[in-house]
Design an enzyme around this catalytic site. Structure first.
Site, PDB file in Angstrom:
ATOM      1  N   SER A 154       0.911  -1.425   0.030  1.00  0.00           N
ATOM      2  CA  SER A 154       0.073   0.034  -0.060  1.00  0.00           C
ATOM      3  C   SER A 154       0.935   1.204  -0.028  1.00  0.00           C
ATOM      4  O   SER A 154       2.073   1.254   0.667  1.00  0.00           O
ATOM      5  CB  SER A 154      -1.115   0.150   1.395  1.00  0.00           C
ATOM      6  OG  SER A 154      -1.551   1.264   1.302  1.00  0.00           O
ATOM      7  N   TYR A 168      -1.498  -0.943  10.541  1.00  0.00           N
ATOM      8  CA  TYR A 168      -1.890  -1.014   9.089  1.00  0.00           C
ATOM      9  C   TYR A 168      -0.806  -0.343   8.545  1.00  0.00           C
ATOM     10  O   TYR A 168      -0.123  -1.040   7.643  1.00  0.00           O
ATOM     11  CB  TYR A 168      -3.092  -0.549   8.613  1.00  0.00           C
ATOM     12  CG  TYR A 168      -3.280  -0.639   7.110  1.00  0.00           C
ATOM     13  CD1 TYR A 168      -3.835  -1.775   6.645  1.00  0.00           C
ATOM     14  CD2 TYR A 168      -3.271   0.616   6.057  1.00  0.00           C
ATOM     15  CE1 TYR A 168      -3.877  -1.879   5.208  1.00  0.00           C
ATOM     16  CE2 TYR A 168      -3.286   0.340   4.700  1.00  0.00           C
ATOM     17  CZ  TYR A 168      -3.715  -1.023   4.306  1.00  0.00           C
ATOM     18  OH  TYR A 168      -3.921  -1.043   2.977  1.00  0.00           O
TER      19      TYR A 168
END
Length: 270
Positions: A154, A168
Protein backbone atom coordinates in the site's frame (compact mmCIF):
# COMPACT_ATOMS: atom_id res chain seq x y z
CA UNK A 1 14.82 -14.41 -41.99
CA UNK A 2 15.20 -11.59 -39.49
CA UNK A 3 14.51 -11.67 -35.78
CA UNK A 4 10.85 -12.24 -34.87
CA UNK A 5 9.07 -9.09 -33.71
CA UNK A 6 7.57 -9.27 -30.25
CA UNK A 7 3.80 -9.52 -29.87
CA UNK A 8 1.41 -8.56 -27.08
CA UNK A 9 1.00 -12.27 -26.37
CA UNK A 10 4.78 -12.67 -25.98
CA UNK A 11 4.75 -9.84 -23.46
CA UNK A 12 1.61 -10.32 -21.43
CA UNK A 13 0.03 -13.74 -22.03
CA UNK A 14 -0.55 -15.93 -18.96
CA UNK A 15 -1.66 -18.96 -20.96
CA UNK A 16 -0.61 -22.25 -19.41
CA UNK A 17 -0.23 -20.77 -15.92
CA UNK A 18 -1.96 -21.39 -12.61
CA UNK A 19 -2.35 -18.69 -9.93
CA UNK A 20 -3.51 -18.31 -6.36
CA UNK A 21 -4.93 -14.93 -5.29
CA UNK A 22 -5.71 -14.65 -1.59
CA UNK A 23 -8.67 -12.43 -0.82
CA UNK A 24 -9.61 -12.75 -4.49
CA UNK A 25 -13.38 -12.53 -4.19
CA UNK A 26 -13.68 -8.74 -3.98
CA UNK A 27 -11.89 -5.41 -4.14
CA UNK A 28 -8.30 -5.32 -5.35
CA UNK A 29 -8.02 -9.11 -5.31
CA UNK A 30 -10.92 -9.49 -7.70
CA UNK A 31 -9.50 -6.79 -9.98
CA UNK A 32 -6.28 -8.80 -10.19
CA UNK A 33 -8.15 -12.04 -10.92
CA UNK A 34 -10.06 -10.34 -13.73
CA UNK A 35 -6.76 -9.06 -15.14
CA UNK A 36 -5.29 -12.56 -15.11
CA UNK A 37 -8.38 -13.91 -16.87
CA UNK A 38 -8.07 -11.22 -19.54
CA UNK A 39 -4.46 -12.37 -20.07
CA UNK A 40 -5.62 -15.91 -20.77
CA UNK A 41 -4.57 -17.66 -17.57
CA UNK A 42 -5.55 -21.33 -17.29
CA UNK A 43 -6.78 -21.31 -13.69
CA UNK A 44 -6.99 -18.98 -10.68
CA UNK A 45 -7.64 -20.19 -7.14
CA UNK A 46 -9.21 -17.58 -4.88
CA UNK A 47 -9.57 -17.61 -1.11
CA UNK A 48 -11.75 -15.82 1.43
CA UNK A 49 -13.15 -16.41 4.89
CA UNK A 50 -16.76 -15.89 3.81
CA UNK A 51 -17.90 -18.85 1.73
CA UNK A 52 -21.07 -17.35 0.27
CA UNK A 53 -19.36 -14.30 -1.17
CA UNK A 54 -16.41 -16.41 -2.32
CA UNK A 55 -18.47 -18.93 -4.28
CA UNK A 56 -20.67 -16.20 -5.74
CA UNK A 57 -17.61 -14.33 -7.01
CA UNK A 58 -16.13 -17.51 -8.51
CA UNK A 59 -19.38 -18.27 -10.31
CA UNK A 60 -19.55 -14.73 -11.70
CA UNK A 61 -15.99 -14.87 -13.02
CA UNK A 62 -16.32 -18.27 -14.70
CA UNK A 63 -15.06 -21.81 -14.64
CA UNK A 64 -11.38 -20.87 -14.59
CA UNK A 65 -11.84 -19.43 -11.08
CA UNK A 66 -11.78 -22.01 -8.27
CA UNK A 67 -12.85 -20.98 -4.74
CA UNK A 68 -11.24 -22.33 -1.56
CA UNK A 69 -12.77 -21.10 1.69
CA UNK A 70 -10.56 -20.68 4.75
CA UNK A 71 -8.92 -18.36 7.27
CA UNK A 72 -5.26 -17.85 6.41
CA UNK A 73 -4.58 -15.50 9.32
CA UNK A 74 -3.42 -18.55 11.31
CA UNK A 75 -0.71 -21.12 10.63
CA UNK A 76 -3.36 -23.84 10.71
CA UNK A 77 -5.36 -22.05 8.04
CA UNK A 78 -2.24 -21.54 5.91
CA UNK A 79 -1.37 -25.22 6.12
CA UNK A 80 -4.94 -26.23 5.23
CA UNK A 81 -4.84 -24.01 2.13
CA UNK A 82 -1.44 -25.37 1.08
CA UNK A 83 -2.69 -28.93 1.52
CA UNK A 84 -5.75 -28.17 -0.61
CA UNK A 85 -3.72 -26.59 -3.42
CA UNK A 86 -1.10 -29.36 -3.25
CA UNK A 87 -3.82 -31.97 -3.64
CA UNK A 88 -5.01 -30.32 -6.86
CA UNK A 89 -1.82 -28.99 -8.49
CA UNK A 90 1.73 -30.19 -9.07
CA UNK A 91 2.98 -26.63 -9.58
CA UNK A 92 1.97 -23.01 -8.95
CA UNK A 93 3.13 -20.30 -11.33
CA UNK A 94 1.82 -17.19 -9.57
CA UNK A 95 1.02 -16.35 -5.94
CA UNK A 96 -0.64 -13.05 -5.10
CA UNK A 97 -0.57 -12.28 -1.37
CA UNK A 98 -3.51 -9.90 -1.33
CA UNK A 99 -5.59 -10.79 1.75
CA UNK A 100 -5.26 -8.05 4.34
CA UNK A 101 -6.84 -6.26 7.27
CA UNK A 102 -6.91 -2.73 8.66
CA UNK A 103 -7.70 -1.22 12.05
CA UNK A 104 -8.15 2.38 13.12
CA UNK A 105 -8.27 3.75 16.66
CA UNK A 106 -7.03 6.69 18.69
CA UNK A 107 -3.39 6.30 19.75
CA UNK A 108 -4.24 6.25 23.46
CA UNK A 109 -6.86 3.54 22.94
CA UNK A 110 -5.33 1.43 20.18
CA UNK A 111 -5.89 -2.22 21.22
CA UNK A 112 -3.52 -5.18 21.13
CA UNK A 113 -5.99 -7.25 19.10
CA UNK A 114 -6.06 -4.46 16.50
CA UNK A 115 -2.29 -4.73 16.34
CA UNK A 116 -2.04 -8.52 16.22
CA UNK A 117 -4.85 -9.12 13.73
CA UNK A 118 -3.35 -6.70 11.20
CA UNK A 119 0.27 -7.73 11.65
CA UNK A 120 -0.58 -11.43 11.41
CA UNK A 121 -2.59 -11.22 8.20
CA UNK A 122 -0.59 -8.46 6.50
CA UNK A 123 2.98 -9.58 7.31
CA UNK A 124 3.08 -13.06 8.83
CA UNK A 125 0.66 -14.68 6.37
CA UNK A 126 2.43 -13.57 3.16
CA UNK A 127 5.74 -14.87 4.47
CA UNK A 128 4.57 -18.25 5.70
CA UNK A 129 2.15 -18.91 2.86
CA UNK A 130 4.95 -18.28 0.37
CA UNK A 131 7.29 -20.46 2.43
CA UNK A 132 4.80 -23.34 2.58
CA UNK A 133 4.14 -23.08 -1.18
CA UNK A 134 7.85 -23.02 -2.03
CA UNK A 135 7.80 -26.55 -3.43
CA UNK A 136 4.93 -25.81 -5.82
CA UNK A 137 6.42 -22.47 -6.86
CA UNK A 138 9.85 -23.94 -7.60
CA UNK A 139 8.23 -26.82 -9.48
CA UNK A 140 6.81 -24.22 -11.88
CA UNK A 141 9.92 -22.06 -12.02
CA UNK A 142 12.71 -21.97 -14.56
CA UNK A 143 15.18 -19.43 -15.89
CA UNK A 144 13.07 -19.07 -19.03
CA UNK A 145 9.76 -18.76 -17.16
CA UNK A 146 10.17 -17.82 -13.50
CA UNK A 147 7.41 -18.24 -10.94
CA UNK A 148 6.07 -15.00 -9.50
CA UNK A 149 5.08 -13.86 -6.02
CA UNK A 150 3.27 -10.52 -5.86
CA UNK A 151 2.73 -8.98 -2.42
CA UNK A 152 -0.03 -6.39 -2.24
CA UNK A 153 1.28 -3.60 -0.07
CA UNK A 154 0.00 0.00 0.00
CA UNK A 155 1.04 3.58 -0.39
CA UNK A 156 0.41 3.74 3.37
CA UNK A 157 3.66 1.82 3.75
CA UNK A 158 5.50 4.48 1.74
CA UNK A 159 4.37 7.68 3.44
CA UNK A 160 2.53 8.72 6.58
CA UNK A 161 -1.15 9.52 6.20
CA UNK A 162 -3.39 11.46 8.61
CA UNK A 163 -5.40 8.43 9.79
CA UNK A 164 -4.62 6.58 13.01
CA UNK A 165 -4.17 3.17 11.40
CA UNK A 166 -0.93 2.41 13.22
CA UNK A 167 -0.62 -1.32 12.69
CA UNK A 168 -1.82 -1.09 9.07
CA UNK A 169 0.76 1.51 8.08
CA UNK A 170 3.52 -0.34 9.93
CA UNK A 171 2.51 -3.67 8.40
CA UNK A 172 2.59 -2.36 4.84
CA UNK A 173 6.00 -0.75 5.34
CA UNK A 174 7.21 -4.07 6.75
CA UNK A 175 5.83 -6.01 3.78
CA UNK A 176 7.54 -3.68 1.30
CA UNK A 177 10.90 -4.40 2.93
CA UNK A 178 10.08 -8.08 3.38
CA UNK A 179 9.43 -8.20 -0.37
CA UNK A 180 13.03 -7.12 -0.98
CA UNK A 181 14.40 -9.67 1.45
CA UNK A 182 12.34 -12.53 0.04
CA UNK A 183 13.31 -11.49 -3.48
CA UNK A 184 17.00 -11.66 -2.57
CA UNK A 185 16.61 -15.26 -1.37
CA UNK A 186 14.14 -16.62 -3.90
CA UNK A 187 15.69 -15.21 -7.07
CA UNK A 188 18.19 -18.08 -7.09
CA UNK A 189 15.24 -20.49 -7.28
CA UNK A 190 13.78 -18.56 -10.24
CA UNK A 191 10.93 -17.32 -8.02
CA UNK A 192 10.69 -13.56 -8.47
CA UNK A 193 9.08 -11.53 -5.69
CA UNK A 194 7.64 -8.05 -6.20
CA UNK A 195 5.14 -5.75 -4.50
CA UNK A 196 2.25 -3.73 -5.87
CA UNK A 197 1.31 -0.69 -3.76
CA UNK A 198 -2.23 0.57 -4.45
CA UNK A 199 -3.52 4.01 -3.66
CA UNK A 200 -7.23 4.83 -3.58
CA UNK A 201 -9.19 1.94 -5.07
CA UNK A 202 -12.87 1.42 -4.23
CA UNK A 203 -13.20 -1.55 -1.84
CA UNK A 204 -14.61 -2.63 1.50
CA UNK A 205 -11.28 -1.68 3.05
CA UNK A 206 -11.19 1.73 1.36
CA UNK A 207 -14.77 2.82 1.81
CA UNK A 208 -13.84 6.45 1.26
CA UNK A 209 -12.83 5.75 -2.35
CA UNK A 210 -15.88 3.51 -2.78
CA UNK A 211 -18.55 5.70 -1.18
CA UNK A 212 -17.12 9.19 -1.71
CA UNK A 213 -15.38 8.86 -5.05
CA UNK A 214 -15.51 12.54 -6.07
CA UNK A 215 -14.14 13.73 -2.74
CA UNK A 216 -11.35 11.16 -2.87
CA UNK A 217 -10.50 11.99 -6.47
CA UNK A 218 -10.14 15.69 -5.63
CA UNK A 219 -7.09 14.91 -3.49
CA UNK A 220 -5.34 12.76 -6.10
CA UNK A 221 -3.02 14.39 -8.68
CA UNK A 222 -4.64 12.44 -11.57
CA UNK A 223 -8.09 13.50 -10.24
CA UNK A 224 -9.62 10.03 -10.15
CA UNK A 225 -9.59 6.91 -8.02
CA UNK A 226 -8.13 3.69 -9.41
CA UNK A 227 -10.16 1.13 -11.33
CA UNK A 228 -9.84 -2.54 -12.28
CA UNK A 229 -7.94 -1.77 -15.48
CA UNK A 230 -5.25 0.05 -13.48
CA UNK A 231 -4.92 -2.78 -10.98
CA UNK A 232 -5.42 -5.69 -13.37
CA UNK A 233 -2.98 -4.29 -15.91
CA UNK A 234 -0.20 -3.73 -13.38
CA UNK A 235 -0.65 -7.21 -11.91
CA UNK A 236 -0.52 -8.77 -15.38
CA UNK A 237 2.71 -6.87 -16.10
CA UNK A 238 4.35 -8.24 -12.96
CA UNK A 239 3.04 -11.79 -13.50
CA UNK A 240 3.88 -12.05 -17.21
CA UNK A 241 7.02 -12.12 -19.35
CA UNK A 242 6.92 -8.33 -19.46
CA UNK A 243 7.84 -8.21 -15.76
CA UNK A 244 10.54 -10.87 -15.72
CA UNK A 245 13.34 -8.36 -15.13
CA UNK A 246 11.54 -6.57 -12.28
CA UNK A 247 12.59 -8.20 -8.99
CA UNK A 248 12.18 -6.98 -5.41
CA UNK A 249 10.56 -3.77 -6.65
CA UNK A 250 7.42 -2.08 -5.34
CA UNK A 251 5.27 -0.64 -8.12
CA UNK A 252 3.16 2.24 -6.89
CA UNK A 253 -0.28 2.43 -8.52
CA UNK A 254 -1.88 5.50 -7.02
CA UNK A 255 -2.52 8.26 -9.56
CA UNK A 256 0.46 10.24 -8.26
CA UNK A 257 -0.23 10.45 -4.51
CA UNK A 258 3.22 9.34 -3.37
CA UNK A 259 5.36 10.92 -6.07
CA UNK A 260 3.36 13.84 -7.43
CA UNK A 261 1.39 15.20 -4.47
CA UNK A 262 2.35 18.54 -2.99
CA UNK A 263 3.37 18.51 0.70
CA UNK A 264 0.62 18.75 3.35
CA UNK A 265 -2.07 17.64 0.91
CA UNK A 266 -3.35 14.18 1.69
CA UNK A 267 -5.55 11.96 -0.44
CA UNK A 268 -7.59 9.05 0.85
CA UNK A 269 -5.59 6.08 2.12
CA UNK A 270 -4.76 2.98 0.12
Amino acid sequence: MGEKFMTLEDLFSLKGRVALVTGGSRGIGRMIVEGFLAAGIDKVYITARKGGELHEAAEEMGEKVVPIQGDISTMEGIEELVAEISGRESKLDILVNNAGAAWGADYTEFPEDGWNKVMDLNVKTPFFLTQKLHGLLTAAASADRPAKVINITSIDGQRVNPWETYSYQASKAALIHLTRRMAARLVKDHVYVTSLAPGAFPSNMNRAARDHEEQSAAGIPSKRVGDKLDMGGTAVYLASRAGDYTIGETLTVDGGIVNALLPNHFAQPG
